[in-house]
Enzyme design. Structure first.
Site, short mmCIF file in Angstrom:
data_model
loop_
_atom_site.label_atom_id
_atom_site.label_comp_id
_atom_site.label_asym_id
_atom_site.label_seq_id
_atom_site.Cartn_x
_atom_site.Cartn_y
_atom_site.Cartn_z
N LYS A 156 66.02 20.21 69.03
CA LYS A 156 65.67 19.25 67.98
C LYS A 156 65.58 17.83 68.56
CE LYS A 156 65.63 20.17 63.94
NZ LYS A 156 66.31 20.91 62.90
N GLU B 76 57.24 26.00 72.87
CA GLU B 76 56.20 25.66 71.88
C GLU B 76 56.61 24.44 71.08
OE1 GLU B 76 56.08 29.07 69.33
OE2 GLU B 76 55.68 30.42 71.01
N TYR C 226 52.80 31.61 65.28
CA TYR C 226 53.58 31.65 66.52
C TYR C 226 54.35 32.95 66.73
CZ TYR C 226 56.70 29.72 62.95
OH TYR C 226 57.37 29.49 61.78
N ARG D 73 59.11 32.19 53.43
CA ARG D 73 60.23 32.81 54.10
C ARG D 73 61.32 33.18 53.09
NH1 ARG D 73 65.01 30.84 56.08
NH2 ARG D 73 65.95 32.18 57.65
N CYS E 290 53.53 -16.28 40.30
CA CYS E 290 52.91 -17.10 39.26
C CYS E 290 53.92 -17.65 38.27
CB CYS E 290 51.83 -16.31 38.53
SG CYS E 290 52.49 -15.01 37.49
N CYS F 61 47.90 -13.26 37.15
CA CYS F 61 48.78 -13.55 38.29
C CYS F 61 47.95 -13.52 39.60
CB CYS F 61 49.89 -12.51 38.36
SG CYS F 61 50.86 -12.60 39.87
S1 IVH Z 1 59.93 30.98 65.89
C1 IVH Z 1 63.01 34.16 65.02
N1 IVH Z 1 58.30 29.05 66.58
O1 IVH Z 1 61.37 26.55 62.63
C2 IVH Z 1 62.25 32.99 65.37
N2 IVH Z 1 59.57 28.80 64.59
O2 IVH Z 1 64.28 26.31 62.48
C3 IVH Z 1 61.34 32.58 64.29
N3 IVH Z 1 59.13 26.75 63.36
O3 IVH Z 1 61.92 29.14 60.33
C4 IVH Z 1 60.81 31.23 64.41
N4 IVH Z 1 57.59 25.96 64.74
O4 IVH Z 1 59.78 27.75 60.13
C5 IVH Z 1 59.20 29.49 65.69
N5 IVH Z 1 56.78 27.44 67.28
C6 IVH Z 1 57.67 27.88 66.39
C7 IVH Z 1 58.01 27.13 65.24
C8 IVH Z 1 58.99 27.63 64.37
C9 IVH Z 1 58.26 25.74 63.61
C10 IVH Z 1 60.05 26.78 62.21
C11 IVH Z 1 60.09 28.07 61.46
C12 IVH Z 1 61.52 28.54 61.52
C13 IVH Z 1 62.23 27.25 61.76
C14 IVH Z 1 63.57 27.49 62.41
#
Ligand code: IVH
Length: 666
Positions: free
Chosen positions: A312, A114, A224, A137, A409, A429
């Protein structure tokens, strides 16, 4: 209407509004005009006013409600909200795959991949299909109760398509790129500090105590994961996503299933390359084991699950040389230093400028002319200088110093107490004038097509204009003498100028470029006072009495209108015929055709059917395709069809185009 009837109508309006909301905000496929939507909303609001006992918190009228809070309550997550481990390279992603397969010997493994949305993780709780609670969170165990703010996020349903007994969903709230840029533009106009990136802006917006502010920030969400559920079961993560989408929750459609880690990596790279084509920010991809049963067996460490990882993207940074540091004088006289760079590829574009904000930042980062620096896209828009590679210095670099005189100016430059900015002190100006004119003609202001920075520069150089009002006395013969100006562009510019005279009062006030007065404040002033004359006469006390107008803004407004020079320009604008009154249009909240139904037949001379429809709807009226006794007017053009005869038969008034124009007062 009796209460039984009202209850039925209210429920049917709510369903209808929810469907339109879903089509607009989740499917991006609206089937109703804004005016049509507003009409349904107004009908519902009126009924709820008449029958307050029928109001419920999930009604579409209740998204933005209540007063500012004192603070945030805390909410303990029923199931902890874990974070994700990171993979920064292909090798780290392959390590993850090896760990997963190692723990599931001999089994088939599929992954769902995703987008990793760069926003804020939230958890939402639905009871019997109704949104009852939502939290940040926080530290994963305990978050903050932000229910009232989440309700204002337009693509979050207040009621699901199915009344499931209990469901906790998890997702990300984010600010779309366009909303972020607009927010920063208006903050800049109002002299407020800018948000560094969409994520910070989203975080700042969600943590507002006043939900009305959050509502104005245009946040969106993608979901998600399921945190907790009752009454349904799934075998795979993919199925659970489909289930969420089926309930009307926004689920990002770009998730894919793969078995091979090489394919997973290809898909990650594919998005890394095109991430900037998306209308929102992503900072990576999330790879999740698809089978929920395998997820369970893999389990989690203290902080993150073993069945998922975040891939990342590499940060969008590059090294390049600062060729020069130049100053740009803005329309409020602020001198902004900009680094001129050796062109370099960054986040999909070639970059040759980077902002340095102000002298303090240059000193803090110790940027010299000639330095090799690391530049980065801040929030993926304006690149900024992150750091200097001091080890690359040769000794030939030159430190930068703010000048004492305006580079445009020559007037004295001052730094006001408590401000980082240096300003040119001259009201006349030329750079300020130029920037002010660019602002005057810009989109949110007078929106004069064809009058961009280059043309403004040309007009100034040729001595054809000395202030904004001069634009309206430009002549065709003068324009065609200018370089690159043909007959067509001259005519177009004059037509655009003529058209701009009709701009709403709010736009005109914004266009004046009064310090601290952004688009919204300008609209508020226009709505409150109704005419330019009344705004000009308003005193400080009266201004601060208006909600949304603070002391700083009020001060700046009175100062602006007290200046002779400004008064003279405004008089000229009035003489040129620029609109200075607030018209009865949608934004004023007046709907003169409220409740009126029109039917169009035959060919109209001056508008297309579509245009006529838009006009009627913008004034609160409705257009129907067939004539009935409920029709208020049949607008008949040339060669009318059978609708004309039907109207005559039913005694419905038939009007011609001229009369129609009168009714809509065009
Ligand atoms: S799953 C236990 N899916 O990324 C797994 N997280 O670095 C829970 N995030 O805290 C997260 N897109 O805020 C998941 N498609 C995605 C996501 C996602 C963004 C964020 C989320 C999480 C952070 C972790």
């Amino acid at each position: 209407m009796d209460i039984t009837k009202a209850r039925e109508r209210i429920e049917s309006l709510r369903r209808e509004l929810e469907t339109h909301n879903y089509r607009y905000y989740v499917l991006d496929d609206p089937v109703i005009s804004d005016a049509g939507y507003d009409r349904l909303m107004r009908e519902l609001e009126n009924l709820e006013k008449q029958f307050p006992e029928l109001v419920t918190p999930y009604s579409p009228t209740r998204r933005v409600g209540g007063k500012p809070r004192e603070g945030f309550a805390t909410i303990e997550h029923r199931v902890p909200m874990l974070s994700l481990g990171n993979a920064f390279s292909e090798a780290e992603l392959r390590d993850f795959d090896r760990r997963v397969r190692g723990a599931l010997p001999g089994e088939d493994v599929s992954y769902v991949v995703e987008l990793k949305i760069d926003g804020l993780a939230v958890s939402l709780f639905y009871e019997d299909g109704l949104f009852v609670r939502g939290a940040t969170r926080g530290n994963g165990e305990i978050g903050e109760d932000i229910t009232h703010n989440l309700r204002t996020v337009r693509n979050i349903p207040l009621r699901l398509k199915d009344a499931v007994p209990a469901l906790e969903v998890r997702g990300e709230v984010y600010m779309p790129q366009a909303a972020f840029e607009q927010l920063n533009r208006s903050r800049e106009n109002e002299g407020k500090p800018l948000f560094a990136n969409p994520r910070n802006a989203a975080a700042g917006s969600l943590r507002q105590l006043d939900p009305r502010i959050t509502a104005a920030r245009n946040l969106r969400a993608w979901f998600y994961a399921i945190g907790y559920h009752e009454g349904v079961s799934f075998a795979t993560h993919g199925e659970s996503l489909e289930y969420l989408a089926g309930l009307g929750l926004p689920v990002n459609p770009y998730y894919r299933r793969f078995q091979d880690i090489g394919k997973v990596l290809d898909y990650c790279r594919e998005w890394e390359a095109k991430r900037f084509e998306l209308p929102f920010a992503i900072d990576g991809m999330v790879v999740k084991v698809d089978s929920l049963e395998q997820q369970e067996r893999l389990g989690a460490t203290l902080k993150s699950p073993r069945w998922a990882i975040a891939f990342k993207f590499s940060p969008e940074q590059a090294a390049t040389k600062v060729k020069d540091i130049i100053l740009r004088v803005g329309r409020t006289g602020v001198l902004t230093p900009t680094a001129v760079l050796e062109p370099v590829r960054l986040a999909g574009t070639t970059v040759s400028r980077a902002t340095l904000h102000n002298e303090d930042i240059i000193k803090e980062k110790d940027v010299h002319i000639g330095d090799t620096v690391i530049v980065q896209k801040a929030g993926e828009i304006i690149p900024e200088v992150v750091a200097v590679l001091t080890e690359e210095r040769t000794g030939a670099e030159k430190p930068f110093k703010m000048p004492e005189q305006c580079p445009d100016c020559g007037a004295r430059v001052v730094r006001q107490e408590g401000e980082a900015a240096f300003r040119c002190t001259s009201m006349t100006c030329p750079a300020r004038l130029r920037e002010g004119l660019i602002h005057f003609a810009s989109r949110g202001a007078m929106d004069i097509a064809g009058l961009g920075p280059a043309v403004i520069e040309q007009l100034l150089k040729a001595g054809l204009i000395h202030d904004a009002a001069d634009l309206y006395s430009l002549k065709y013969e003068e324009l065609i003498k200018l370089e690159r100006f043909g007959a067509k562009s001259a005519r177009n510019l004059l037509a655009a100028l003529e058209e701009s005279k009709k701009a709403s009062l709010g736009r005109l006030v914004f266009a004046l470029g009064i310090r601290h007065v952004g688009e919204r404040a300008a609209k508020t002033l226009a709505g409150h006072f109704g005419t330019l004359e009344r705004i000009m006469k308003a005193g400080y006390e009266e201004l601060v009495g208006i909600p949304e107008i603070g002391p700083k803004m009020a001060e700046s407004i009175t100062t602006f209108f007290a200046q002779e020079q400004n008064k003279a320009v405004l008089e000229k604008l009035v003489r040129a015929g620029v609109n200075t009154e607030e018209k009865r249009r949608r934004e004023t909240g007046l709907h003169p055709l409220e409740g009126k139904t029109f039917v169009l037949t035959g060919t109209l001379q001056e508008f297309t059917r579509q245009k006529a429809k838009e006009i009627i709807e913008s004034l609160g009226g409705k257009v129907s395709s067939s004539v009935s006794k409920n029709t208020d007017y049949v607008v008949s053009g040339e060669n009318p069809g059978s609708k004309y005869e039907k109207a005559v038969k039913l005694g419905v008034p038939v009007i011609d185009e001229k009369k129609f124009r009168e009714i809509v007062s065009l």
